[in-house]
Design a protein around this motif. Structure first.
Motif, mmCIF file in Angstrom:
data_model
loop_
_atom_site.group_PDB
_atom_site.id
_atom_site.type_symbol
_atom_site.label_atom_id
_atom_site.label_comp_id
_atom_site.label_asym_id
_atom_site.label_seq_id
_atom_site.Cartn_x
_atom_site.Cartn_y
_atom_site.Cartn_z
ATOM 1 N N VAL A 95 0.846 -1.195 0.000
ATOM 2 C CA VAL A 95 0.000 0.000 0.000
ATOM 3 C C VAL A 95 0.882 1.246 0.000
ATOM 4 N N ASN A 154 2.604 1.648 -3.459
ATOM 5 C CA ASN A 154 1.653 2.112 -4.459
ATOM 6 C C ASN A 154 1.289 3.577 -4.244
ATOM 7 N N ALA A 155 0.970 3.930 -3.001
ATOM 8 C CA ALA A 155 0.513 5.289 -2.696
ATOM 9 C C ALA A 155 1.604 6.324 -2.939
ATOM 10 N N GLN A 204 -5.686 5.492 0.572
ATOM 11 C CA GLN A 204 -5.411 4.124 0.103
ATOM 12 C C GLN A 204 -5.404 3.131 1.260
ATOM 13 N N ASP A 254 -9.036 2.497 2.124
ATOM 14 C CA ASP A 254 -9.649 1.637 1.106
ATOM 15 C C ASP A 254 -9.169 0.193 1.230
ATOM 16 N N ALA A 255 -7.859 0.021 1.401
ATOM 17 C CA ALA A 255 -7.274 -1.323 1.437
ATOM 18 C C ALA A 255 -7.781 -2.132 2.628
#
Length: 75
Positions: A6, A9-10, A41, A44-45
């Motif tokens: 995460v 990606n973020a 993120q 959301d994750a």
């Protein structure tokens, strides 16, 4: 998805550079704007909402791990 993934990606960084010692503002990619994207993120994750104090307190990957544990997120 792993916490490290995460973050990678973020922040748009290599997964290999993500560890518990990685801290807010220690790299150019993790500034205040990226921090808010990271929070979104993470929420959301893991299907949860962080409170404002925890968002401000999230100063490193290790600290994120501690904060998420308070929300019963299993990492």
């Amino acid at each position: 998805m792993s916490l490290e993934q995460v973050f990678a990606n973020a922040l748009g960084i290599e997964l290999a550079t993500v560890n518990d010692a990685l801290a807010y503002n220690s790299i150019p990619q993790w500034d205040s704007v990226a921090h808010m994207g990271l929070i979104a993120q993470l929420e959301d994750a893991y299907g949860m909402l962080l409170d404002t104090d925890d968002i401000i307190d999230m100063s490193s990957v290790g600290k994120a791990r501690e904060i998420l544990a308070k929300y019963d997120v299993v990492l």
